[in-house]
Write a protein that holds these residues in place. Sequence first.
Motif, PDB file in Angstrom:
ATOM      1  N   LEU A   1      24.623  -6.989  32.657  1.00  3.78           N
ATOM      2  CA  LEU A   1      25.761  -6.134  33.008  1.00  3.78           C
ATOM      3  C   LEU A   1      25.363  -5.109  34.063  1.00  3.78           C
ATOM      4  O   LEU A   1      26.151  -4.806  34.972  1.00  3.78           O
ATOM      5  CB  LEU A   1      26.311  -5.437  31.765  1.00  3.78           C
ATOM      6  N   ALA A   2      24.158  -4.558  33.963  1.00  2.54           N
ATOM      7  CA  ALA A   2      23.688  -3.604  34.975  1.00  2.54           C
ATOM      8  C   ALA A   2      23.669  -4.264  36.356  1.00  2.54           C
ATOM      9  O   ALA A   2      24.078  -3.655  37.353  1.00  2.54           O
ATOM     10  CB  ALA A   2      22.295  -3.081  34.609  1.00  2.54           C
ATOM     11  N   ASN A   3      23.218  -5.506  36.423  1.00  2.00           N
ATOM     12  CA  ASN A   3      23.211  -6.233  37.705  1.00  2.00           C
ATOM     13  C   ASN A   3      24.628  -6.482  38.198  1.00  2.00           C
ATOM     14  O   ASN A   3      24.911  -6.367  39.398  1.00  2.00           O
ATOM     15  CB  ASN A   3      22.467  -7.566  37.542  1.00  2.00           C
ATOM     16  N   SER A   4      25.538  -6.820  37.290  1.00  6.04           N
ATOM     17  CA  SER A   4      26.923  -7.068  37.682  1.00  6.04           C
ATOM     18  C   SER A   4      27.585  -5.785  38.180  1.00  6.04           C
ATOM     19  O   SER A   4      28.285  -5.788  39.206  1.00  6.04           O
ATOM     20  CB  SER A   4      27.711  -7.632  36.497  1.00  6.04           C
ATOM     21  N   LEU A   5      27.372  -4.687  37.475  1.00  2.00           N
ATOM     22  CA  LEU A   5      27.942  -3.410  37.904  1.00  2.00           C
ATOM     23  C   LEU A   5      27.419  -3.019  39.282  1.00  2.00           C
ATOM     24  O   LEU A   5      28.183  -2.561  40.141  1.00  2.00           O
ATOM     25  CB  LEU A   5      27.601  -2.313  36.888  1.00  2.00           C
ATOM     26  N   ALA A   6      26.126  -3.202  39.488  1.00  2.00           N
ATOM     27  CA  ALA A   6      25.540  -2.882  40.803  1.00  2.00           C
ATOM     28  C   ALA A   6      26.172  -3.743  41.892  1.00  2.00           C
ATOM     29  O   ALA A   6      26.443  -3.271  43.003  1.00  2.00           O
ATOM     30  CB  ALA A   6      24.030  -3.078  40.761  1.00  2.00           C
ATOM     31  N   ALA A   7      26.435  -5.017  41.585  1.00  2.00           N
ATOM     32  CA  ALA A   7      27.053  -5.910  42.554  1.00  2.00           C
ATOM     33  C   ALA A   7      28.488  -5.485  42.878  1.00  2.00           C
ATOM     34  O   ALA A   7      29.002  -5.765  43.967  1.00  2.00           O
ATOM     35  CB  ALA A   7      27.048  -7.341  42.024  1.00  2.00           C
ATOM     36  N   GLN A   8      29.135  -4.786  41.938  1.00  2.00           N
ATOM     37  CA  GLN A   8      30.487  -4.284  42.153  1.00  2.00           C
ATOM     38  C   GLN A   8      30.502  -2.919  42.838  1.00  2.00           C
ATOM     39  O   GLN A   8      31.559  -2.321  43.004  1.00  2.00           O
ATOM     40  CB  GLN A   8      31.231  -4.204  40.813  1.00  2.00           C
ATOM     41  N   GLY A   9      29.326  -2.432  43.209  1.00  2.00           N
ATOM     42  CA  GLY A   9      29.248  -1.174  43.947  1.00  2.00           C
ATOM     43  C   GLY A   9      28.992   0.058  43.106  1.00  2.00           C
ATOM     44  O   GLY A   9      29.003   1.179  43.637  1.00  2.00           O
ATOM     45  N   VAL A  10      28.754  -0.111  41.807  1.00  2.00           N
ATOM     46  CA  VAL A  10      28.468   1.041  40.947  1.00  2.00           C
ATOM     47  C   VAL A  10      27.039   1.513  41.212  1.00  2.00           C
ATOM     48  O   VAL A  10      26.102   0.721  41.178  1.00  2.00           O
ATOM     49  CB  VAL A  10      28.645   0.681  39.463  1.00  2.00           C
TER      50      VAL A  10
ATOM     51  N   ARG B   1      18.874  -8.304  27.200  1.00  2.00           N
ATOM     52  CA  ARG B   1      19.296  -9.293  28.193  1.00  2.00           C
ATOM     53  C   ARG B   1      20.735  -9.044  28.635  1.00  2.00           C
ATOM     54  O   ARG B   1      21.059  -9.096  29.827  1.00  2.00           O
ATOM     55  CB  ARG B   1      19.150 -10.706  27.632  1.00  2.00           C
ATOM     56  N   GLY B   2      21.616  -8.764  27.660  1.00  2.00           N
ATOM     57  CA  GLY B   2      23.008  -8.507  28.002  1.00  2.00           C
ATOM     58  C   GLY B   2      23.183  -7.254  28.842  1.00  2.00           C
ATOM     59  O   GLY B   2      23.951  -7.239  29.817  1.00  2.00           O
ATOM     60  N   ALA B   3      22.457  -6.192  28.479  1.00  2.00           N
ATOM     61  CA  ALA B   3      22.546  -4.941  29.240  1.00  2.00           C
ATOM     62  C   ALA B   3      21.994  -5.120  30.649  1.00  2.00           C
ATOM     63  O   ALA B   3      22.538  -4.576  31.617  1.00  2.00           O
ATOM     64  CB  ALA B   3      21.798  -3.828  28.507  1.00  2.00           C
TER      65      ALA B   3
ATOM     66  N   LEU C   1      24.244   0.860  27.255  1.00  2.00           N
ATOM     67  CA  LEU C   1      22.862   0.576  27.642  1.00  2.00           C
ATOM     68  C   LEU C   1      22.766   0.197  29.119  1.00  2.00           C
ATOM     69  O   LEU C   1      21.844   0.636  29.823  1.00  2.00           O
ATOM     70  CB  LEU C   1      22.291  -0.543  26.773  1.00  2.00           C
ATOM     71  N   ALA C   2      23.716  -0.611  29.600  1.00  2.00           N
ATOM     72  CA  ALA C   2      23.706  -1.008  31.011  1.00  2.00           C
ATOM     73  C   ALA C   2      23.844   0.208  31.921  1.00  2.00           C
ATOM     74  O   ALA C   2      23.171   0.310  32.951  1.00  2.00           O
ATOM     75  CB  ALA C   2      24.826  -2.007  31.283  1.00  2.00           C
ATOM     76  N   CYS C   3      24.715   1.125  31.535  1.00  2.00           N
ATOM     77  CA  CYS C   3      24.889   2.347  32.334  1.00  2.00           C
ATOM     78  C   CYS C   3      23.619   3.177  32.346  1.00  2.00           C
ATOM     79  O   CYS C   3      23.208   3.682  33.393  1.00  2.00           O
ATOM     80  CB  CYS C   3      26.050   3.175  31.779  1.00  2.00           C
TER      81      CYS C   3
END
Length: 235
Positions: A74-83, A69-71, A104-106
């Motif tokens: 974070l994956a969604n947050s990183l994508a929202a930041q343009g990653v 769940r945490g990963a 894991l998110a990466c």
Amino acid sequence: MNTPDANALLPAESDYDRLHANFAWAVPARFNIASVCCDRWAEDPERLAMIEIGDDGSAREITFAELQRGANRLANSLAAQGVQPGDRVGVLLPQRHETALVHLACFKLGAISVPLFSLFGPEALHHRLADCGMRAIVSDARGLATLDEIRLQLPALQAIYTVDGVPDGGRPTSDALDFHAELAAASDAFVTGNGQPTRRAGADHLHLRDHRQPQGRSARPPGAAGTPAGGGDLP
């Protein structure tokens, strides 16, 4: 007689020479580390992944489902930041559960996590972040103090996350995002990537660099270039 385990890496065999001659790695065409190391174990909501020992000696049990769940968040947050897939994300953290979440998110997103040593000084840290064109970094208060000295020299760095709370205004890193607040606000639904090879404009394949600390202060860290799994199929 023991029943053969279909998930076993090696079949039941009493003859070593025959086992050695017949062995072959089963390498899938598409593979994501996060799926194997986290997602499949998270199907059991109670399965323990790690025990984190706090500074006060307290123990916290963390399940694979919590890591997933945490990963995902974070994956969604990183994508929202343009990653995007293929982008580099720095992990400037000691050994703590957030460190595992970042990796894991990466993997899930298809980004490349870059482990960074907490004792790196500004010069060593700047070289690594600038050399790989790092897009985001996750750190703690100690790491932010070092980033303060080089932040303005890193135009490619789009997002900084801090696990220790947002720093006071007026610092170069005062735009850092609160790691835990970002996770709380993001969705925990994320479809892990299938390992589709990623390509950057002007690049024939992805490169992995081994930025080991050089012997001398002025020496440039050696780099080892290569393709993951021989064809850029990881994560």
